[in-house]
Design a protein around this motif. Structure first.
Motif, PDB file in Angstrom:
ATOM      1  N   LYS A 114     -16.101  11.841  -0.898  1.00 49.19           N
ATOM      2  CA  LYS A 114     -15.739  10.644  -1.658  1.00 49.19           C
ATOM      3  C   LYS A 114     -14.850   9.712  -0.833  1.00 49.19           C
TER       4      LYS A 114
ATOM      5  N   GLU B 241      -8.671   2.144  -5.749  1.00 49.87           N
ATOM      6  CA  GLU B 241      -9.568   3.286  -5.908  1.00 49.87           C
ATOM      7  C   GLU B 241      -9.546   4.170  -4.664  1.00 49.87           C
TER       8      GLU B 241
ATOM      9  N   GLU C 223      -6.439   6.248  -4.796  1.00 49.85           N
ATOM     10  CA  GLU C 223      -6.569   7.325  -5.787  1.00 49.85           C
ATOM     11  C   GLU C 223      -7.389   8.488  -5.233  1.00 49.85           C
ATOM     12  N   ALA C 224      -8.461   8.150  -4.492  1.00 52.55           N
ATOM     13  CA  ALA C 224      -9.303   9.198  -3.911  1.00 52.55           C
ATOM     14  C   ALA C 224      -8.537   9.998  -2.862  1.00 52.55           C
TER      15      ALA C 224
ATOM     16  N   THR D 162      -5.252  10.394  -2.778  1.00 47.64           N
ATOM     17  CA  THR D 162      -4.237  11.191  -3.479  1.00 47.64           C
ATOM     18  C   THR D 162      -4.866  12.440  -4.089  1.00 47.64           C
ATOM     19  N   ALA D 163      -6.029  12.266  -4.691  1.00 47.99           N
ATOM     20  CA  ALA D 163      -6.731  13.415  -5.282  1.00 47.99           C
ATOM     21  C   ALA D 163      -7.084  14.439  -4.199  1.00 47.99           C
ATOM     22  N   MET D 164      -7.522  13.969  -3.029  1.00 45.34           N
ATOM     23  CA  MET D 164      -7.847  14.882  -1.938  1.00 45.34           C
ATOM     24  C   MET D 164      -6.598  15.624  -1.457  1.00 45.34           C
ATOM     25  N   ASP D 165      -5.471  14.896  -1.368  1.00 45.22           N
ATOM     26  CA  ASP D 165      -4.215  15.535  -0.954  1.00 45.22           C
ATOM     27  C   ASP D 165      -3.828  16.641  -1.925  1.00 45.22           C
ATOM     28  N   HIS D 166      -3.923  16.346  -3.224  1.00 44.58           N
ATOM     29  CA  HIS D 166      -3.545  17.347  -4.233  1.00 44.58           C
ATOM     30  C   HIS D 166      -4.480  18.557  -4.176  1.00 44.58           C
ATOM     31  N   ALA D 167      -5.759  18.277  -3.957  1.00 42.00           N
ATOM     32  CA  ALA D 167      -6.741  19.362  -3.933  1.00 42.00           C
ATOM     33  C   ALA D 167      -6.556  20.284  -2.740  1.00 42.00           C
TER      34      ALA D 167
ATOM     35  N   GLU E 109     -15.307  22.124  -3.556  1.00 39.15           N
ATOM     36  CA  GLU E 109     -14.427  21.125  -4.195  1.00 39.15           C
ATOM     37  C   GLU E 109     -13.777  20.232  -3.129  1.00 39.15           C
TER      38      GLU E 109
ATOM     39  N   HIS F 164     -14.291  16.102  -2.318  1.00 42.13           N
ATOM     40  CA  HIS F 164     -13.205  15.126  -2.168  1.00 42.13           C
ATOM     41  C   HIS F 164     -13.313  14.394  -0.825  1.00 42.13           C
TER      42      HIS F 164
END
Length: 679
Positions: free
Chosen positions: A633, A647, A650-651, A653-658, A626, A630
């Protein structure tokens, strides 16, 4: 009707310069001209400037130097100088000093006129038109006879000397101190803790020249509890301790510290701001030494080298070195002095003969110990000048540094400590007097000094960050004096040097802004990228002089530079830069945003990979895939040409959260490894 141009001339004892000031500010015309003339036996000019000086040993009796010391003087007045002159000085009309060469007897005014004529020619070639008027500088201690002799020299050179200006006054005018400026109290309130040293630009940074970044290290858990502060990975906000203040129009007391190659002078002056040309109310006190300068430093280094060579290779015997060797020692000494003004050590190697080599490394602290007494002599003279002025050191509001020897950081440090203020060093100390004379010429021509736009900051000021973006610390139209600070960090692991590139302009990229100067912060302890905390402070004082200081907070290492940010820009050029900044604002902000996203995401990915390695035996394969997805991407956006910024964000931020759980796993591992997990 167009007014005639008025040039400014520094008619120096050792070197002379010509400058001109227009709406772009003052600039030097041509090159520095050695104040040396070789005459024929008939009294005509054979050579002038560098050519005459290079062959002075071959023609000692016909090569005239230091003519300035003879100007307007009687033969009895200069008896103490005659022992230093290789040419013959005789008595002329009314017992005035004259130079005897072959069949000719020439006045010092005629010698000076030859030098002024050469400078006039330099100016005309640069400006592309005839020049007939000049402002000429003289030492503050010149009497009426010497000043009249200077005017006569100008007339003989075909120049109308429209104003005689004291050299210390000219130095102050070059900074605009006689035209506007705030009080010492105001300046100190903005500059507490600033200690000026010369800008350093030697060598590259470890791991890359420009590697400042606005993120700190998210992987701080590896470095102990003290480094967990600012370890969130979030962007640091610009500081922004920005403040403004109103300029004043009050007069002030200025010290001009003039330390050249052979002489030292200090003048304490009372400036009258607001009058024509920023005139001087009076010179309150002067002191100095006509045989104290950088040559003494060279001699100290030469004596050290020769003494050690005698001890190492000649059993301490008083060996006499040939003339060519003595000249080589002087060259070595001068090179060491210059290097030690920029670096922390200098190395010298001398071939002694028969395969014997003398090698020596001189460190800066050793050098400073050697010259401490030399610097102390200048401070004693400062005390005498203050006593003559009836003032104490803390009553001096500004200190202007003039002369090449003021480039030595220890000199600047000691003078700053003595007077309790930071010294003005933004302008070339060899050129500041000529530039001040040119400023006076501009005032007489009717060119207003508000052309420099130093009541407000007309264009933004900032530094280059990794990727070619500009981090603005002070915005345009900020009233001066003002100050701003911001925290940056490194981009490369183990980086020990950081280059600070200071820029001016309204655009967001380095290539679209004006470079003001560079310096290096050196000796940073090697740490992971993002961990060092580099505080950059911009301080613009009431006279428009910009001081930039960089300090690595953890180690205390610091470096700085001083700049006048507006010399060389007209109002039209400023307005054009503002217009371009407005027209390209959206485009520039998007470019800046993408640069920051790329830099920060690369740092994040690098740190995530390190964290994955640390817990490789604990992390499950599904979670690792996972995270890899990230990162892939985000890497795609890094590599893309002109990606969509939203975009991309957003990518990231998603990586930070993951990776929150990954960060927690690393913290727990650190606590276990250090025995702090409570087990």
């Amino acid at each position: 009707m167009r007014k005639e141009k008025i040039i400014g001339i520094d008619l120096g004892t050792t070197n002379s310069l010509v400058a001109y000031c227009d709406e772009k500010g003052p600039r030097i015309l041509g090159e520095s001209l050695p104040s040396v003339v070789r005459l024929s036996v008939e009294g005509d000019v054979e050579a002038i400037g560098g050519e005459a000086r290079r062959h002075a040993v071959e023609y000692p009796e016909r090569t005239i130097h230091s003519a300035k010391r003879l100007m307007g003087r009687g033969l009895k007045d200069i008896e103490g100088e005659l022992g230093y002159l290789a040419y013959e000085v005789v008595a002329g009309a009314q017992d005035t000093a004259r130079v005897h060469v072959g069949k000719a007897v020439v006045s010092p005014q005629e010698i000076s006129a030859m030098i002024l004529g050469e400078l006039k020619g330099q100016a005309e070639r640069e400006l592309g038109e005839a020049v007939k008027k000049a402002v000429v500088t003289v030492p503050a201690y010149f009497d009426d006879a010497q000043r009249q002799a200077t005017r006569d020299a100008g007339r003989l050179a075909g120049l109308d000397v429209v104003r005689i200006v004291n050299e210390p006054t000219a130095a102050a005018l070059a900074y605009g101190l006689g035209l506007s400026g705030g009080s010492k109290d105001e300046e100190e309130s903005e500059s507490s803790g600033i200690s000026l040293v010369s800008g350093i630009s030697t060598g590259g940074s470890s791991g890359g020249d420009v590697s400042l970044n606005v993120k700190v290290n998210p992987e701080a858990c590896e470095s102990g509890a003290d480094d967990l502060r600012d370890g969130s990975g979030a962007d640091l906000e610009g500081a922004s301790d920005e403040q403004g203040g109103d300029d004043t129009n009050r007069g002030g007391t200025v010290a001009v510290y003039d330390l050249g190659g052979g002489t030292f002078d200090v003048s304490i002056m009372k400036l009258n701001r607001g009058g024509e040309g920023g005139s001087v109310d009076q010179v309150l006190g002067t002191a100095g030494d006509t045989h104290l300068g950088g040559d003494d430093v060279d001699r100290l280094l030469v004596e050290m080298m020769q003494g050690e060579i005698r001890e190492q290779f000649f059993d301490g015997k008083a060996v006499q070195f040939p003339a060519s060797t003595r000249q080589a020692f002087r060259n070595f000494a001068e090179a060491m002095k210059i290097r030690l003004s920029n670096e922390m050590e200098a190395r010298v190697e001398v071939q002694v003969g028969e395969g014997q080599v003398y090698e020596r490394v001189v460190k800066r602290d050793e050098f400073e110990g050697m010259i401490d007494g030399w610097v102390a002599k200048t401070l004693v003279a400062c005390g005498k000048a203050l006593k003559g002025a009836g003032l104490s050191a803390d009553e001096v509001e500004r200190v202007v540094m003039v002369g090449g020897s003021t480039r030595i950081p220890y000199v600047r440090q000691k003078v700053s400590e003595y007077f309790g203020v930071q010294c003005y060093t933004a302008l070339n100390p060899d050129e500041v007097v000529a530039m001040g004379a040119a400023v006076q010429g501009a005032v007489l021509m009717g060119v207003k000094q508000d052309m420099l736009l130093l009541d407000v900051i007309p264009l933004g000021l900032g530094i280059e960050t990794m990727g070619g973006a500009v981090a603005k610390l002070i915005t345009s139209n900020t009233t001066i004096p003002t100050r701003a600070t911001e925290i940056f960090s490194t981009y490369v692991d183990g980086q020990t040097n950081v280059k600070i590139h200071v820029l001016q302009g309204e655009r967001e990229l380095v290539e679209d802004c004006r470079s003001l100067g560079e310096f290096e912060l050196r000796g940073i302890p090697a740490m992971p990228a993002g961990l060092p905390k580099i505080e950059v402070m911009f301080l613009v004082d009431a006279n428009g002089v910009l001081n930039v200081m960089a300090t690595e907070v953890r180690s205390g290492k610091r470096a700085s530079i001083q700049i006048i940010p507006n010399h060389g820009l007209t109002r039209d050029e400023v307005e054009l830069m503002e217009k371009e900044g407005f027209e390209h604002a959206v485009e520039d902000m998007n470019m800046h945003r993408l640069i920051d996203l790329r830099m920060n995401s690369r740092l994040d990915i690098r740190n995530i990979k390190k964290q994955l390695e640390r817990v490789a035996d604990e992390i499950d394969e599904g979670y690792k895939r996972e995270i890899d997805d990230h990162m892939a991407k985000v890497q795609g956006y890094i590599d893309a040409d002109g990606p969509n910024g939203d975009e991309f964000q957003e990518a990231m931020t998603a990586m930070d959260h993951a990776t929150i759980r990954l960060a927690e796993m690393n913290i727990k591992k650190t606590l276990r490894d250090e025995g702090l997990d409570g087990q």
